[in-house]
Scaffold this motif. Structure first.
Motif, PDB file in Angstrom:
ATOM      1  N   PHE A  14       0.281  -0.640  -9.882  1.00 41.32           N
ATOM      2  CA  PHE A  14       0.804   1.407  -9.640  1.00 41.32           C
ATOM      3  C   PHE A  14       1.697   1.439 -10.955  1.00 41.32           C
ATOM      4  O   PHE A  14       1.591   2.789 -11.516  1.00 41.32           O
ATOM      5  N   ALA A  15       2.884   1.019 -11.081  1.00 43.53           N
ATOM      6  CA  ALA A  15       3.829   1.297 -12.117  1.00 43.53           C
ATOM      7  C   ALA A  15       2.476   1.313 -13.364  1.00 43.53           C
ATOM      8  O   ALA A  15       3.170   2.561 -14.267  1.00 43.53           O
ATOM      9  N   LEU A  66       0.090   4.222  -1.898  1.00 43.74           N
ATOM     10  CA  LEU A  66      -0.658   4.562  -3.348  1.00 43.74           C
ATOM     11  C   LEU A  66      -1.971   4.382  -3.536  1.00 43.74           C
ATOM     12  O   LEU A  66      -2.638   4.674  -2.164  1.00 43.74           O
ATOM     13  N   PRO A  67      -2.373   5.141  -4.705  1.00 48.09           N
ATOM     14  CA  PRO A  67      -3.921   5.526  -4.627  1.00 48.09           C
ATOM     15  C   PRO A  67      -5.223   3.632  -4.235  1.00 48.09           C
ATOM     16  O   PRO A  67      -4.602   3.125  -4.626  1.00 48.09           O
ATOM     17  N   ASP A  68      -6.242   3.989  -3.881  1.00 52.56           N
ATOM     18  CA  ASP A  68      -7.041   3.385  -3.451  1.00 52.56           C
ATOM     19  C   ASP A  68      -7.205   2.095  -4.222  1.00 52.56           C
ATOM     20  O   ASP A  68      -7.643   0.519  -3.991  1.00 52.56           O
ATOM     21  N   SER A  69      -6.990   2.414  -5.197  1.00 54.73           N
ATOM     22  CA  SER A  69      -7.922   1.392  -6.833  1.00 54.73           C
ATOM     23  C   SER A  69      -6.434   1.081  -7.349  1.00 54.73           C
ATOM     24  O   SER A  69      -6.270  -0.605  -8.526  1.00 54.73           O
ATOM     25  N   ARG A 108       0.737  -1.298   0.161  1.00 60.02           N
ATOM     26  CA  ARG A 108       0.256  -0.051   0.039  1.00 60.02           C
ATOM     27  C   ARG A 108       1.041   1.215  -0.029  1.00 60.02           C
ATOM     28  O   ARG A 108       0.361   2.471  -0.198  1.00 60.02           O
ATOM     29  N   TYR A 109       2.143   1.191   0.300  1.00 57.77           N
ATOM     30  CA  TYR A 109       3.463   2.599  -0.032  1.00 57.77           C
ATOM     31  C   TYR A 109       4.310   1.915  -0.727  1.00 57.77           C
ATOM     32  O   TYR A 109       5.117   0.300  -0.350  1.00 57.77           O
ATOM     33  N   LEU A 110       5.364   2.789  -1.553  1.00 64.94           N
ATOM     34  CA  LEU A 110       6.251   2.133  -2.229  1.00 64.94           C
ATOM     35  C   LEU A 110       7.949   3.379  -1.365  1.00 64.94           C
ATOM     36  O   LEU A 110       7.091   3.810  -1.145  1.00 64.94           O
TER      37      LEU A 110
END
Length: 203
Positions: A159-160, A149-152, A63-65
């Protein structure tokens, strides 16, 4: 007879040491990013080959990068907006400096050295130089930086892919850094503000 009394004016404030007055609202700052006691839950490095430790999770669960200490990475992170960034103090030993010696016959010898204060100062200067060219304020040192990260998005790789799709076909790093910053800001506005584009068409 005219009144010659001096009009009254309120006393001027005496500036305090280490204090400045300003005639506009504060500009966005890295100091606006939330400070955590440690890394957030469910984080992983932005890139699969970046530095990780026992606290990281699988890429599909993230959920985080965590963004690495480079000017390009920090510029992208800034483009997302401080409301999506969290940080914590860096308590890990610094990674080593990799040294490569190319001999006259073309062969290479490689080894690692412990990072010195001088090495770190060079890294910080390079990061701030890239940020400055993009119009981004200098970044405080001594922190680890994470993007929520966005919820979607379903993990790091999703995400990338969605970020690439939101950026579109334009080429990056071919003009002023400020143009790249603007491109990433537009892309993040899509990812955080509306329905992300389908990553199936991303290049």
């Amino acid at each position: 007879m005219p009144d010659r009394r001096t009009p009254w004016h309120p006393p001027q404030a005496v500036p305090r040491v280490g204090h400045r007055t300003c005639d506009h609202d504060p500009d966005p700052s890295w100091s606006d990013c939330a400070v955590l006691d440690g890394p957030p839950e469910r984080w992983c490095p932005k890139d699969a080959d970046d530095r990780a430790d026992d606290g990281s999770c699988a890429r599909e669960e993230a959920r985080y990068l965590e963004y690495s200490e480079s000017g390009w990475s920090m510029m992208i992170l800034w483009a997302a907006g401080t409301e999506h960034i969290v940080r914590c103090l860096e308590t890990r030993p610094p990674p080593p400096v990799r040294v490569t010696h190319v001999r006259e016959d073309g062969t290479e010898q490689r080894w690692e050295l412990e990072r010195t204060r001088h090495d770190q100062a060079d890294i910080d200067l390079f990061v701030d130089t890239v940020l400055g060219e993009a119009g981004v304020p200098a970044q405080p040192s001594g922190y680890r930086w994470f993007l929520r990260l966005p919820d979607s998005c379903r993990g790091a790789d999703d995400f990338a892919a969605r970020l690439r799709a939101a950026l579109g076909p334009g080429r990056l790093q071919t003009g002023p850094p400020s143009e790249d910053l603007a491109a990433f800001r537009r892309a993040f506005a899509v990812l955080y503000g509306g329905a992300p584009p389908d990553p199936g068409g991303a290049g």
